[in-house]
Write an enzyme that holds these catalytic residues in place. Structure first.
Site, PDB file in Angstrom:
ATOM      1  N   ASP A  31      57.529  70.227   8.267  1.00 36.41           N
ATOM      2  CA  ASP A  31      58.655  71.127   7.929  1.00 36.41           C
ATOM      3  C   ASP A  31      58.225  72.277   7.015  1.00 36.41           C
ATOM      4  O   ASP A  31      59.049  72.967   6.438  1.00 36.41           O
ATOM      5  CB  ASP A  31      59.777  70.330   7.258  1.00 36.41           C
ATOM      6  CG  ASP A  31      59.297  69.617   5.996  1.00 36.41           C
ATOM      7  OD1 ASP A  31      58.115  69.786   5.626  1.00 36.41           O
ATOM      8  OD2 ASP A  31      60.092  68.898   5.381  1.00 36.41           O
ATOM      9  N   HIS A 123      50.868  96.624 -10.413  1.00 41.03           N
ATOM     10  CA  HIS A 123      51.813  97.738 -10.377  1.00 41.03           C
ATOM     11  C   HIS A 123      52.733  97.682 -11.605  1.00 41.03           C
ATOM     12  O   HIS A 123      53.941  97.512 -11.500  1.00 41.03           O
ATOM     13  CB  HIS A 123      52.627  97.626  -9.086  1.00 41.03           C
ATOM     14  CG  HIS A 123      53.170  98.905  -8.592  1.00 41.03           C
ATOM     15  ND1 HIS A 123      54.424  99.344  -8.918  1.00 41.03           N
ATOM     16  CD2 HIS A 123      52.628  99.867  -7.814  1.00 41.03           C
ATOM     17  CE1 HIS A 123      54.646 100.507  -8.330  1.00 41.03           C
ATOM     18  NE2 HIS A 123      53.566 100.848  -7.656  1.00 41.03           N
ATOM     19  N   LYS A 187      54.142 113.537  -5.344  1.00 40.67           N
ATOM     20  CA  LYS A 187      54.619 112.736  -4.201  1.00 40.67           C
ATOM     21  C   LYS A 187      56.044 112.260  -4.444  1.00 40.67           C
ATOM     22  O   LYS A 187      56.405 111.924  -5.564  1.00 40.67           O
ATOM     23  CB  LYS A 187      53.690 111.525  -4.032  1.00 40.67           C
ATOM     24  CG  LYS A 187      54.128 110.512  -3.001  1.00 40.67           C
ATOM     25  CD  LYS A 187      53.167 109.321  -2.914  1.00 40.67           C
ATOM     26  CE  LYS A 187      53.774 108.065  -3.474  1.00 40.67           C
ATOM     27  NZ  LYS A 187      52.918 106.883  -3.370  1.00 40.67           N
ATOM     28  N   ARG A 189      58.710 109.347  -2.872  1.00 31.76           N
ATOM     29  CA  ARG A 189      58.864 108.264  -1.880  1.00 31.76           C
ATOM     30  C   ARG A 189      60.243 108.372  -1.240  1.00 31.76           C
ATOM     31  O   ARG A 189      61.254 108.395  -1.915  1.00 31.76           O
ATOM     32  CB  ARG A 189      58.667 106.898  -2.550  1.00 31.76           C
ATOM     33  CG  ARG A 189      58.713 105.765  -1.553  1.00 31.76           C
ATOM     34  CD  ARG A 189      58.081 104.495  -2.062  1.00 31.76           C
ATOM     35  NE  ARG A 189      56.624 104.482  -2.022  1.00 31.76           N
ATOM     36  CZ  ARG A 189      55.899 104.349  -0.912  1.00 31.76           C
ATOM     37  NH1 ARG A 189      56.483 104.247   0.268  1.00 31.76           N
ATOM     38  NH2 ARG A 189      54.585 104.337  -0.975  1.00 31.76           N
ATOM     39  N   THR A 218      51.040 100.548   3.507  1.00 32.58           N
ATOM     40  CA  THR A 218      51.187 101.001   4.905  1.00 32.58           C
ATOM     41  C   THR A 218      50.228 102.156   5.214  1.00 32.58           C
ATOM     42  O   THR A 218      50.141 102.595   6.352  1.00 32.58           O
ATOM     43  CB  THR A 218      52.612 101.529   5.159  1.00 32.58           C
ATOM     44  OG1 THR A 218      52.809 102.696   4.324  1.00 32.58           O
ATOM     45  CG2 THR A 218      53.657 100.489   4.827  1.00 32.58           C
ATOM     46  N   GLY A 220      50.693 105.145   4.308  1.00 30.89           N
ATOM     47  CA  GLY A 220      51.454 106.404   4.353  1.00 30.89           C
ATOM     48  C   GLY A 220      51.029 107.391   3.269  1.00 30.89           C
ATOM     49  O   GLY A 220      50.833 108.577   3.542  1.00 30.89           O
TER      50      GLY A 220
HETATM   51  C1  R5P Z   1      52.710 103.659  -5.403  1.00 36.72           C
HETATM   52  O1  R5P Z   1      53.248 103.735  -6.499  1.00 36.72           O
HETATM   53  C2  R5P Z   1      51.351 103.061  -5.257  1.00 36.72           C
HETATM   54  O2  R5P Z   1      50.494 103.527  -6.244  1.00 36.72           O
HETATM   55  C3  R5P Z   1      50.739 103.345  -3.896  1.00 36.72           C
HETATM   56  O3  R5P Z   1      50.549 104.752  -3.757  1.00 36.72           O
HETATM   57  C4  R5P Z   1      51.611 102.853  -2.782  1.00 36.72           C
HETATM   58  O4  R5P Z   1      52.006 101.525  -3.013  1.00 36.72           O
HETATM   59  C5  R5P Z   1      50.903 102.956  -1.462  1.00 36.72           C
HETATM   60  O5  R5P Z   1      51.747 102.521  -0.453  1.00 36.72           O
HETATM   61  P1  R5P Z   1      51.598 103.042   1.014  1.00 36.72           P
HETATM   62  O6  R5P Z   1      50.177 102.800   1.444  1.00 36.72           O
HETATM   63  O7  R5P Z   1      52.574 102.203   1.806  1.00 36.72           O
HETATM   64  O8  R5P Z   1      51.977 104.484   1.027  1.00 36.72           O
END
Ligand code: R5P
Length: 291
Positions: A31, A123, A187, A189, A218, A220
Protein backbone atom coordinates in the site's frame (compact mmCIF):
# COMPACT_ATOMS: atom_id res chain seq x y z
CA UNK A 1 29.58 8.59 14.39
CA UNK A 2 28.10 6.84 11.33
CA UNK A 3 27.54 8.66 8.05
CA UNK A 4 24.18 7.33 6.92
CA UNK A 5 23.01 7.55 3.32
CA UNK A 6 19.26 7.69 2.75
CA UNK A 7 17.59 6.95 -0.59
CA UNK A 8 18.12 10.43 -2.09
CA UNK A 9 21.83 10.23 -1.30
CA UNK A 10 22.72 6.74 -2.56
CA UNK A 11 24.52 8.23 -5.54
CA UNK A 12 27.09 9.67 -3.10
CA UNK A 13 28.42 6.19 -2.25
CA UNK A 14 31.71 6.90 -4.02
CA UNK A 15 31.81 10.62 -3.20
CA UNK A 16 34.69 10.53 -0.71
CA UNK A 17 37.07 7.59 -0.66
CA UNK A 18 38.15 8.21 2.98
CA UNK A 19 34.60 7.92 4.33
CA UNK A 20 32.71 4.76 5.19
CA UNK A 21 29.02 5.20 4.46
CA UNK A 22 26.26 3.29 6.25
CA UNK A 23 22.85 2.41 4.89
CA UNK A 24 19.58 1.60 6.57
CA UNK A 25 16.95 -0.97 5.63
CA UNK A 26 13.85 0.31 3.88
CA UNK A 27 11.08 -1.18 1.79
CA UNK A 28 7.63 -0.16 0.70
CA UNK A 29 4.60 -2.25 1.63
CA UNK A 30 2.05 -3.01 -1.14
CA UNK A 31 0.00 0.00 0.00
CA UNK A 32 3.09 2.24 -0.39
CA UNK A 33 3.74 2.71 3.31
CA UNK A 34 7.40 2.91 4.29
CA UNK A 35 9.13 0.27 6.45
CA UNK A 36 12.42 1.40 7.96
CA UNK A 37 14.96 -0.27 10.23
CA UNK A 38 18.35 0.86 11.57
CA UNK A 39 20.52 -2.26 11.25
CA UNK A 40 23.35 -1.11 13.55
CA UNK A 41 23.70 0.27 17.07
CA UNK A 42 23.33 4.04 16.81
CA UNK A 43 25.90 6.33 18.45
CA UNK A 44 25.22 9.58 20.28
CA UNK A 45 26.24 11.63 17.27
CA UNK A 46 25.09 10.59 13.82
CA UNK A 47 25.14 12.18 10.37
CA UNK A 48 22.28 11.58 7.94
CA UNK A 49 22.54 12.50 4.27
CA UNK A 50 19.39 12.98 2.24
CA UNK A 51 18.81 14.95 -0.96
CA UNK A 52 15.15 15.69 -1.68
CA UNK A 53 14.48 16.28 -5.38
CA UNK A 54 11.54 14.98 -7.43
CA UNK A 55 9.78 12.93 -4.73
CA UNK A 56 10.12 15.32 -1.80
CA UNK A 57 7.38 13.73 0.33
CA UNK A 58 8.93 10.26 0.16
CA UNK A 59 12.38 11.64 0.95
CA UNK A 60 11.02 13.71 3.80
CA UNK A 61 9.14 10.83 5.45
CA UNK A 62 12.24 8.63 5.18
CA UNK A 63 14.38 11.30 6.83
CA UNK A 64 11.79 11.82 9.57
CA UNK A 65 11.44 8.06 10.27
CA UNK A 66 15.22 7.57 10.31
CA UNK A 67 15.87 10.57 12.57
CA UNK A 68 13.11 9.76 15.03
CA UNK A 69 14.22 6.11 15.22
CA UNK A 70 17.85 7.11 15.83
CA UNK A 71 16.66 9.52 18.53
CA UNK A 72 14.53 6.80 20.16
CA UNK A 73 17.57 4.50 20.11
CA UNK A 74 19.75 7.02 21.92
CA UNK A 75 21.27 9.42 19.36
CA UNK A 76 21.01 12.94 20.68
CA UNK A 77 23.13 14.88 18.22
CA UNK A 78 21.72 14.36 14.77
CA UNK A 79 23.21 16.35 11.92
CA UNK A 80 21.41 16.27 8.57
CA UNK A 81 23.27 17.03 5.36
CA UNK A 82 20.60 17.92 2.85
CA UNK A 83 22.28 19.04 -0.39
CA UNK A 84 18.91 19.70 -2.05
CA UNK A 85 16.39 20.82 0.53
CA UNK A 86 12.83 20.71 -0.78
CA UNK A 87 9.89 22.87 0.27
CA UNK A 88 11.96 26.01 0.75
CA UNK A 89 10.18 28.21 -1.81
CA UNK A 90 7.00 28.76 0.21
CA UNK A 91 8.47 30.85 3.01
CA UNK A 92 5.37 32.98 3.68
CA UNK A 93 1.65 33.27 2.97
CA UNK A 94 1.42 34.86 -0.44
CA UNK A 95 -2.36 34.21 -0.37
CA UNK A 96 -4.51 33.94 2.71
CA UNK A 97 -4.80 30.39 3.99
CA UNK A 98 -1.61 29.00 2.43
CA UNK A 99 0.61 26.53 4.30
CA UNK A 100 4.08 27.94 5.02
CA UNK A 101 5.74 24.72 3.86
CA UNK A 102 9.31 25.87 4.50
CA UNK A 103 8.66 26.28 8.20
CA UNK A 104 6.45 23.21 8.57
CA UNK A 105 9.11 20.96 7.03
CA UNK A 106 11.96 22.38 9.11
CA UNK A 107 9.92 22.04 12.30
CA UNK A 108 9.12 18.42 11.42
CA UNK A 109 12.84 17.75 11.08
CA UNK A 110 13.59 19.46 14.40
CA UNK A 111 10.80 17.53 16.14
CA UNK A 112 12.21 14.26 14.77
CA UNK A 113 15.47 14.99 16.61
CA UNK A 114 17.60 16.78 13.99
CA UNK A 115 19.68 19.45 15.74
CA UNK A 116 21.66 20.83 12.81
CA UNK A 117 21.10 21.07 9.07
CA UNK A 118 23.78 21.78 6.50
CA UNK A 119 22.26 22.49 3.11
CA UNK A 120 23.36 24.03 -0.19
CA UNK A 121 22.00 27.12 -1.89
CA UNK A 122 18.57 26.54 -0.43
CA UNK A 123 15.88 28.90 -1.63
CA UNK A 124 16.11 31.03 1.53
CA UNK A 125 15.38 34.26 -0.30
CA UNK A 126 14.08 35.91 2.88
CA UNK A 127 17.13 34.83 4.91
CA UNK A 128 17.94 31.72 6.93
CA UNK A 129 14.70 30.60 8.60
CA UNK A 130 14.62 30.81 12.37
CA UNK A 131 13.49 27.59 13.99
CA UNK A 132 14.05 27.29 17.72
CA UNK A 133 16.31 24.35 18.58
CA UNK A 134 17.53 23.92 14.99
CA UNK A 135 20.78 25.32 13.60
CA UNK A 136 20.77 25.80 9.82
CA UNK A 137 23.77 26.55 7.63
CA UNK A 138 23.41 27.28 3.92
CA UNK A 139 26.60 26.67 1.93
CA UNK A 140 26.92 28.76 -1.23
CA UNK A 141 28.50 26.90 -4.14
CA UNK A 142 29.12 29.82 -6.50
CA UNK A 143 32.85 30.25 -5.64
CA UNK A 144 33.46 26.52 -6.19
CA UNK A 145 32.36 26.70 -9.83
CA UNK A 146 35.63 28.56 -10.47
CA UNK A 147 37.47 25.29 -11.19
CA UNK A 148 35.33 24.75 -14.32
CA UNK A 149 36.02 28.21 -15.73
CA UNK A 150 39.69 28.66 -14.82
CA UNK A 151 40.73 29.53 -18.34
CA UNK A 152 38.40 32.56 -18.21
CA UNK A 153 40.14 34.03 -15.15
CA UNK A 154 40.97 37.74 -15.45
CA UNK A 155 39.58 37.67 -19.00
CA UNK A 156 37.66 40.86 -19.61
CA UNK A 157 35.72 39.18 -22.44
CA UNK A 158 33.83 37.17 -19.81
CA UNK A 159 31.01 38.24 -17.50
CA UNK A 160 29.18 36.34 -14.73
CA UNK A 161 25.46 37.08 -14.92
CA UNK A 162 22.64 36.12 -12.56
CA UNK A 163 19.42 35.46 -14.49
CA UNK A 164 17.46 37.37 -11.82
CA UNK A 165 18.26 39.82 -9.04
CA UNK A 166 18.37 37.05 -6.40
CA UNK A 167 21.12 35.33 -8.41
CA UNK A 168 23.16 38.54 -8.62
CA UNK A 169 24.84 37.60 -5.34
CA UNK A 170 25.95 34.28 -6.88
CA UNK A 171 27.26 36.08 -9.97
CA UNK A 172 29.24 38.43 -7.74
CA UNK A 173 30.73 35.52 -5.76
CA UNK A 174 31.85 33.68 -8.90
CA UNK A 175 33.04 36.88 -10.61
CA UNK A 176 35.17 37.71 -7.57
CA UNK A 177 36.89 34.32 -7.79
CA UNK A 178 37.51 34.71 -11.53
CA UNK A 179 38.38 38.41 -11.28
CA UNK A 180 35.78 39.35 -13.89
CA UNK A 181 32.72 41.62 -13.84
CA UNK A 182 29.23 40.60 -12.69
CA UNK A 183 25.70 41.60 -13.62
CA UNK A 184 22.09 40.40 -13.51
CA UNK A 185 18.93 40.25 -15.53
CA UNK A 186 15.63 41.78 -14.50
CA UNK A 187 13.15 38.91 -14.41
CA UNK A 188 9.45 38.70 -13.64
CA UNK A 189 7.84 35.32 -12.89
CA UNK A 190 4.50 35.00 -14.70
CA UNK A 191 3.62 31.46 -13.52
CA UNK A 192 5.34 28.25 -12.28
CA UNK A 193 6.52 27.58 -15.83
CA UNK A 194 6.75 31.02 -17.38
CA UNK A 195 9.13 33.92 -16.81
CA UNK A 196 9.63 37.25 -18.51
CA UNK A 197 13.13 38.70 -18.77
CA UNK A 198 13.48 42.43 -19.25
CA UNK A 199 16.98 43.86 -19.37
CA UNK A 200 20.57 43.07 -18.47
CA UNK A 201 22.35 45.30 -15.96
CA UNK A 202 25.65 45.11 -17.85
CA UNK A 203 26.86 45.65 -21.41
CA UNK A 204 27.03 42.12 -22.90
CA UNK A 205 27.72 42.81 -26.57
CA UNK A 206 30.63 40.65 -27.78
CA UNK A 207 31.10 39.18 -24.30
CA UNK A 208 31.06 35.53 -23.26
CA UNK A 209 28.67 34.90 -20.41
CA UNK A 210 28.59 32.52 -17.46
CA UNK A 211 24.96 32.45 -16.34
CA UNK A 212 24.82 31.36 -12.71
CA UNK A 213 21.72 30.42 -10.71
CA UNK A 214 20.77 28.35 -7.67
CA UNK A 215 18.26 26.02 -9.35
CA UNK A 216 17.35 24.97 -12.85
CA UNK A 217 13.86 23.59 -12.60
CA UNK A 218 11.84 23.79 -15.85
CA UNK A 219 14.75 25.61 -17.52
CA UNK A 220 12.47 28.57 -18.38
CA UNK A 221 14.67 31.11 -16.60
CA UNK A 222 17.89 29.98 -18.29
CA UNK A 223 16.31 29.69 -21.74
CA UNK A 224 14.71 33.15 -21.59
CA UNK A 225 17.92 34.66 -20.17
CA UNK A 226 19.92 33.08 -23.01
CA UNK A 227 17.56 34.52 -25.64
CA UNK A 228 17.84 38.01 -24.14
CA UNK A 229 21.65 37.79 -23.92
CA UNK A 230 21.89 36.71 -27.57
CA UNK A 231 19.50 39.51 -28.60
CA UNK A 232 21.83 41.96 -26.84
CA UNK A 233 24.80 40.61 -28.81
CA UNK A 234 26.46 38.21 -26.35
CA UNK A 235 28.87 35.59 -27.76
CA UNK A 236 29.06 32.17 -26.04
CA UNK A 237 26.89 31.38 -23.02
CA UNK A 238 27.88 28.86 -20.31
CA UNK A 239 25.64 27.85 -17.39
CA UNK A 240 26.47 26.98 -13.79
CA UNK A 241 23.76 26.07 -11.28
CA UNK A 242 23.87 24.50 -7.85
CA UNK A 243 20.89 22.21 -8.39
CA UNK A 244 19.78 20.78 -11.73
CA UNK A 245 16.26 19.39 -11.47
CA UNK A 246 15.91 19.57 -15.28
CA UNK A 247 12.17 18.96 -15.39
CA UNK A 248 10.40 18.48 -18.72
CA UNK A 249 13.54 17.41 -20.61
CA UNK A 250 14.96 20.89 -20.02
CA UNK A 251 18.63 19.83 -20.09
CA UNK A 252 18.24 18.75 -23.73
CA UNK A 253 16.27 21.93 -24.50
CA UNK A 254 19.04 24.04 -22.96
CA UNK A 255 21.68 22.35 -25.10
CA UNK A 256 19.55 22.47 -28.24
CA UNK A 257 19.27 26.29 -28.17
CA UNK A 258 23.04 26.63 -28.29
CA UNK A 259 24.28 26.97 -24.72
CA UNK A 260 27.92 25.84 -24.72
CA UNK A 261 28.13 24.03 -21.41
CA UNK A 262 25.96 23.32 -18.35
CA UNK A 263 27.57 22.49 -15.01
CA UNK A 264 25.69 21.67 -11.83
CA UNK A 265 26.59 20.03 -8.55
CA UNK A 266 25.78 16.39 -7.84
CA UNK A 267 23.12 17.38 -5.26
CA UNK A 268 20.88 15.88 -7.97
CA UNK A 269 22.62 13.43 -10.33
CA UNK A 270 22.40 14.15 -14.08
CA UNK A 271 24.62 14.43 -17.16
CA UNK A 272 25.53 17.94 -16.01
CA UNK A 273 26.41 17.17 -12.36
CA UNK A 274 30.16 17.67 -12.17
CA UNK A 275 30.77 19.47 -8.88
CA UNK A 276 30.98 16.98 -6.00
CA UNK A 277 29.28 18.48 -2.95
CA UNK A 278 30.20 15.85 -0.37
CA UNK A 279 33.87 16.84 0.18
CA UNK A 280 32.76 20.49 0.31
CA UNK A 281 30.08 19.70 2.88
CA UNK A 282 32.49 17.75 5.10
CA UNK A 283 34.98 20.57 4.82
CA UNK A 284 32.20 22.95 5.92
CA UNK A 285 31.27 20.67 8.85
CA UNK A 286 34.88 20.94 10.02
CA UNK A 287 34.91 24.72 9.60
CA UNK A 288 31.67 24.97 11.58
CA UNK A 289 33.16 22.63 14.19
CA UNK A 290 30.04 20.45 13.93
CA UNK A 291 32.28 17.36 13.73
C1 R5P B 1 14.16 31.53 -8.75
O1 R5P B 1 14.03 32.29 -7.81
C2 R5P B 1 15.31 30.58 -8.82
O2 R5P B 1 16.50 31.20 -8.46
C3 R5P B 1 15.47 29.96 -10.19
O3 R5P B 1 15.78 30.98 -11.13
C4 R5P B 1 14.22 29.25 -10.63
O4 R5P B 1 13.76 28.39 -9.62
C5 R5P B 1 14.46 28.47 -11.89
O5 R5P B 1 13.28 27.86 -12.29
P1 R5P B 1 13.00 27.52 -13.79
O6 R5P B 1 14.16 26.69 -14.29
O7 R5P B 1 11.72 26.72 -13.75
O8 R5P B 1 12.83 28.80 -14.53
Amino acid sequence: MHVILLSGAKHFKEAIKELEFFEIETKYFPDNELYLRIPFNPLKKEILIQSMPLEPDKKLIELIFASKTLKDLGSDELIALIPYLAYTRQDRRFKEGEAISQLIVLEMMRDAGIKKILTIDAHFHSGIPRVEGLEIHNLKLAPYFKEFFKEFEENEDFLAIGPDDDAYELAILLAKELKIEAGYIEKKRISDKEVEVKKVSAEVENKNIILIDDIISTGGTIIEAYKLLKKEGAKDVYVAASHGLFLQDSLNKIFSIGIKEVITSNSIPSKASKLNVIPLMFNELNKLKWI
